[in-house]
Design a protein around this motif. Structure first.
Motif, PDB file in Angstrom:
ATOM      1  N   VAL A 103      41.730  35.577  43.215  1.00  0.00           N
ATOM      2  CA  VAL A 103      40.718  34.613  43.650  1.00  0.00           C
ATOM      3  C   VAL A 103      40.003  34.112  42.403  1.00  0.00           C
ATOM      4  N   LYS A 104      39.819  32.821  42.296  1.00  0.00           N
ATOM      5  CA  LYS A 104      39.108  32.228  41.165  1.00  0.00           C
ATOM      6  C   LYS A 104      38.051  31.266  41.693  1.00  0.00           C
ATOM      7  N   VAL A 105      36.820  31.491  41.235  1.00  0.00           N
ATOM      8  CA  VAL A 105      35.721  30.578  41.567  1.00  0.00           C
ATOM      9  C   VAL A 105      35.276  29.923  40.268  1.00  0.00           C
ATOM     10  N   SER A 106      35.437  28.640  40.170  1.00  0.00           N
ATOM     11  CA  SER A 106      35.110  27.936  38.933  1.00  0.00           C
ATOM     12  C   SER A 106      34.479  26.592  39.250  1.00  0.00           C
ATOM     13  N   GLY A 107      33.850  26.018  38.240  1.00  0.00           N
ATOM     14  CA  GLY A 107      33.235  24.716  38.434  1.00  0.00           C
ATOM     15  C   GLY A 107      32.352  24.350  37.271  1.00  0.00           C
ATOM     16  N   HIS A 108      31.358  23.533  37.534  1.00  0.00           N
ATOM     17  CA  HIS A 108      30.419  23.138  36.497  1.00  0.00           C
ATOM     18  C   HIS A 108      29.064  22.874  37.134  1.00  0.00           C
ATOM     19  N   TYR A 109      28.009  23.002  36.313  1.00  0.00           N
ATOM     20  CA  TYR A 109      26.663  22.762  36.799  1.00  0.00           C
ATOM     21  C   TYR A 109      25.864  22.041  35.721  1.00  0.00           C
ATOM     22  N   THR A 110      24.730  21.506  36.101  1.00  0.00           N
ATOM     23  CA  THR A 110      23.890  20.752  35.172  1.00  0.00           C
ATOM     24  C   THR A 110      22.710  21.601  34.744  1.00  0.00           C
ATOM     25  N   ASP A 111      22.555  21.789  33.437  1.00  0.00           N
ATOM     26  CA  ASP A 111      21.473  22.597  32.881  1.00  0.00           C
ATOM     27  C   ASP A 111      20.748  21.767  31.826  1.00  0.00           C
ATOM     28  N   HIS A 112      19.476  21.439  32.101  1.00  0.00           N
ATOM     29  CA  HIS A 112      18.676  20.615  31.194  1.00  0.00           C
ATOM     30  C   HIS A 112      19.420  19.317  30.822  1.00  0.00           C
ATOM     31  N   GLY A 113      20.047  18.718  31.820  1.00  0.00           N
ATOM     32  CA  GLY A 113      20.720  17.448  31.616  1.00  0.00           C
ATOM     33  C   GLY A 113      22.118  17.545  31.045  1.00  0.00           C
ATOM     34  N   LYS A 114      22.581  18.753  30.743  1.00  0.00           N
ATOM     35  CA  LYS A 114      23.919  18.937  30.182  1.00  0.00           C
ATOM     36  C   LYS A 114      24.836  19.627  31.185  1.00  0.00           C
ATOM     37  N   SER A 115      26.081  19.152  31.253  1.00  0.00           N
ATOM     38  CA  SER A 115      27.068  19.750  32.151  1.00  0.00           C
ATOM     39  C   SER A 115      27.701  20.970  31.475  1.00  0.00           C
ATOM     40  N   LYS A 116      27.720  22.076  32.186  1.00  0.00           N
ATOM     41  CA  LYS A 116      28.295  23.308  31.655  1.00  0.00           C
ATOM     42  C   LYS A 116      29.321  23.856  32.647  1.00  0.00           C
ATOM     43  N   SER A 117      30.435  24.358  32.130  1.00  0.00           N
ATOM     44  CA  SER A 117      31.454  24.954  32.998  1.00  0.00           C
ATOM     45  C   SER A 117      31.089  26.399  33.290  1.00  0.00           C
ATOM     46  N   ILE A 118      31.596  26.902  34.397  1.00  0.00           N
ATOM     47  CA  ILE A 118      31.277  28.264  34.804  1.00  0.00           C
ATOM     48  C   ILE A 118      32.438  28.852  35.584  1.00  0.00           C
ATOM     49  N   THR A 119      32.654  30.140  35.415  1.00  0.00           N
ATOM     50  CA  THR A 119      33.626  30.900  36.202  1.00  0.00           C
ATOM     51  C   THR A 119      32.929  32.149  36.720  1.00  0.00           C
ATOM     52  N   ILE A 120      33.090  32.446  37.991  1.00  0.00           N
ATOM     53  CA  ILE A 120      32.466  33.620  38.593  1.00  0.00           C
ATOM     54  C   ILE A 120      33.534  34.688  38.821  1.00  0.00           C
ATOM     55  N   ASP A 121      33.323  35.842  38.235  1.00  0.00           N
ATOM     56  CA  ASP A 121      34.250  36.953  38.412  1.00  0.00           C
ATOM     57  C   ASP A 121      33.963  37.668  39.730  1.00  0.00           C
ATOM     58  N   GLY A 122      34.897  38.527  40.127  1.00  0.00           N
ATOM     59  CA  GLY A 122      34.725  39.290  41.351  1.00  0.00           C
ATOM     60  C   GLY A 122      35.720  40.431  41.428  1.00  0.00           C
ATOM     61  N   LYS A 123      35.693  41.157  42.550  1.00  0.00           N
ATOM     62  CA  LYS A 123      36.575  42.312  42.717  1.00  0.00           C
ATOM     63  C   LYS A 123      37.239  42.288  44.094  1.00  0.00           C
ATOM     64  N   LEU A 124      38.522  42.715  44.112  1.00  0.00           N
ATOM     65  CA  LEU A 124      39.251  42.902  45.362  1.00  0.00           C
ATOM     66  C   LEU A 124      38.925  44.271  45.933  1.00  0.00           C
ATOM     67  N   ASN A 125      38.930  44.390  47.265  1.00  0.00           N
ATOM     68  CA  ASN A 125      38.780  45.713  47.847  1.00  0.00           C
ATOM     69  C   ASN A 125      40.100  46.475  47.732  1.00  0.00           C
ATOM     70  N   SER A 126      40.080  47.743  48.084  1.00  0.00           N
ATOM     71  CA  SER A 126      41.268  48.586  47.890  1.00  0.00           C
ATOM     72  C   SER A 126      42.465  48.102  48.698  1.00  0.00           C
ATOM     73  N   ALA A 127      42.221  47.490  49.855  1.00  0.00           N
ATOM     74  CA  ALA A 127      43.321  46.998  50.693  1.00  0.00           C
ATOM     75  C   ALA A 127      43.796  45.610  50.280  1.00  0.00           C
ATOM     76  N   LYS A 128      43.085  44.994  49.345  1.00  0.00           N
ATOM     77  CA  LYS A 128      43.389  43.643  48.867  1.00  0.00           C
ATOM     78  C   LYS A 128      43.315  42.605  49.978  1.00  0.00           C
ATOM     79  N   THR A 129      42.428  42.868  50.916  1.00  0.00           N
ATOM     80  CA  THR A 129      42.215  41.911  51.999  1.00  0.00           C
ATOM     81  C   THR A 129      40.851  41.224  51.883  1.00  0.00           C
ATOM     82  N   GLY A 130      40.089  41.606  50.876  1.00  0.00           N
ATOM     83  CA  GLY A 130      38.776  41.009  50.681  1.00  0.00           C
ATOM     84  C   GLY A 130      38.414  40.947  49.212  1.00  0.00           C
ATOM     85  N   TRP A 131      37.655  39.936  48.837  1.00  0.00           N
ATOM     86  CA  TRP A 131      37.200  39.729  47.456  1.00  0.00           C
ATOM     87  C   TRP A 131      35.720  39.391  47.496  1.00  0.00           C
ATOM     88  N   THR A 132      34.935  39.997  46.571  1.00  0.00           N
ATOM     89  CA  THR A 132      33.497  39.747  46.515  1.00  0.00           C
ATOM     90  C   THR A 132      33.102  39.340  45.103  1.00  0.00           C
TER      91      THR A 132
END
Length: 428
Positions: A103-132
């Protein structure tokens, strides 16, 4: 002439032969002239009646097509195309009839008028049926969630969805800073100091995301001095050699009133030798204890009547050489009988209101006898130089013998109350 019996025998043989030929033809899928199979046979299409192994059994049923396996389905807890998603939303992804491989969560946001890219990390559960997700969202952001999974039958597929986060102005974001915390090698009394550029309404929620860890696992507590400042100190002085790390995981954490933490930050320091200076201005003597042992006795002179040095426990917050001190710094006129403009070779600040431990050779005649300063604790250059070299910033200074008390936040005053009283200042 052929005998009757012989003719009859030949006709019988011919008839039997014809019947056998007709039966054989019908057995190969031929239909009798009447349009129906002969008795005891079944019509097939393109298949031997006896099966492919040459047997003479009944015909096989036509094979049916296998059903298409169900694909894995994946979905985030934010719908595709959602807008204004709260920044404290924890993104989660789940799968059905299969597992998640990434699972990959990525994008960009505006900070003080400047666009910045961002990626949010996370973890799979042991059964690999859920990601947080491990982090919260940034405001004013556009995000894409890319979900890849494998079905129960091994088929791989990828699904994406997009959303935007809540738009927040700078007035809705609170900036935390550890700039008030001493750094490097510090004294045993050093507290963690965290300040905010805007008032925090929901102190309890913020405090749940503040953490202090030490190599000696010492017990301690947070204490809110105001809506914009909170400190942490251990129950007892730090043990020499302890390493301390403080973190404020406040990015996108609700602060109350529709405001949120602007970022997460951290600081660390190492505790040096224990150097505690006890100043008795009733006898004008200071005693210095290093790691519990009395190592130096110093003749001093404190504040004179009307300018008494404050009694209480403070910390050395600043060390300076050749420090200029003027009468204007403490509210006295530039000219007049009490005016002064002096350069101090060794100066160790203990309050924000201008009290120092410092070298004062001009007051040498008062050391050990009389308090004659404007509030500072003066001593010889040799004694002040020794303290300057041996007492790190954050070392406690305990002043007694005066009727004037030390007020909270006039410097680092975290040790001016007992621990139980200090812990009452926690929001939890």
């Amino acid at each position: 002439m052929t005998p009757f019996g012989a003719r009859h025998g030949r006709r019988t043989a011919v008839a039997i032969a014809a019947l056998l030929t007709s039966a054989a033809l019908a057995g190969c899928g031929q239909i009798a002239h009447g349009g129906s199979p002969l008795p005891g046979t079944h019509a097939t299409s393109g298949t031997d009646a006896g099966g492919t192994d040459g047997s003479t059994g009944g015909s096989q049923p036509s094979p049916k097509s296998s059903p298409t396996p169900d694909p894995v389905t994946m979905a985030a807890n934010v719908s595709d195309g959602a807008t204004g998603v709260k920044v404290n939303k924890v993104i989660k992804v789940s799968s059905h009839k299969g597992t998640l491989s990434s699972v990959k969560v990525s994008g960009h946001y505006t900070d003080h008028g400047k666009s910045k890219s961002i990626t949010i990390d996370g973890k799979l559960n042991s059964a690999k049926t859920g990601w947080t997700a491990s982090d919260l969202l940034e405001p004013n952001g556009r995000y894409t969630v890319t979900m890849t999974g494998v079905s129960d039958h091994g088929a791989k597929s990828t699904t994406t969805s997009s959303f935007t986060s809540d738009e927040l102005s700078l007035d809705q974001q609170i900036y935390p800073s550890f700039n008030g915390t001493l750094s490097g090698t510090v004294g045993v009394g050093t507290p963690v100091v965290l300040t905010f550029d805007r008032p925090v309404k929901d102190k309890a929620t913020f405090e749940k995301h503040l953490h202090v860890s030490s190599s000696d696992h010492q017990k301690g507590s947070w204490h809110w001095y105001s809506d914009t400042e909170v400190h942490w100190r251990p129950a007892n002085y730090w043990k020499p050699g302890t390493t301390v790390t403080a973190t404020a995981d406040l990015n996108s954490i609700p602060a109350g009133g529709g405001e949120y933490g602007q970022l997460s930050t951290s600081t660390s320091f190492t505790v040096g030798n224990s150097v505690i200076t006890k100043v008795d201005l009733g006898s004008d003597v200071a005693k210095v204890y290093e790691n519990g042992d009395l190592v130096r006795t110093i003749q001093v002179s404190g504040g004179k009547p009307g300018w008494e040095t404050r009694s209480g426990t403070s910390l050395i917050t600043q060390k300076a050489m050749n420090y200029r001190m003027t009468s204007q710094m403490i509210g006295l006129p530039k000219k007049g009988p009490q005016s002064y403009d002096l350069t101090v070779k060794y100066a160790l600040r203990i309050t924000n209101s201008g009290e120092f431990l410092h070298s004062a050779p001009w007051n040498a005649g008062y050391f050990g006898r009389e308090n004659a300063s404007h509030g500072c604790v003066g001593m010889s250059e040799a004694d002040a130089g020794w303290l300057y070299e041996n007492a790190p910033a954050g070392s406690p200074v305990v002043v007694s013998g005066t009727s004037r008390s030390l007020d909270a936040l006039n410097g680092l005053t975290d040790w001016n109350v007992d621990f139980d009283t200090y812990a009452e200042g926690s929001a939890l």
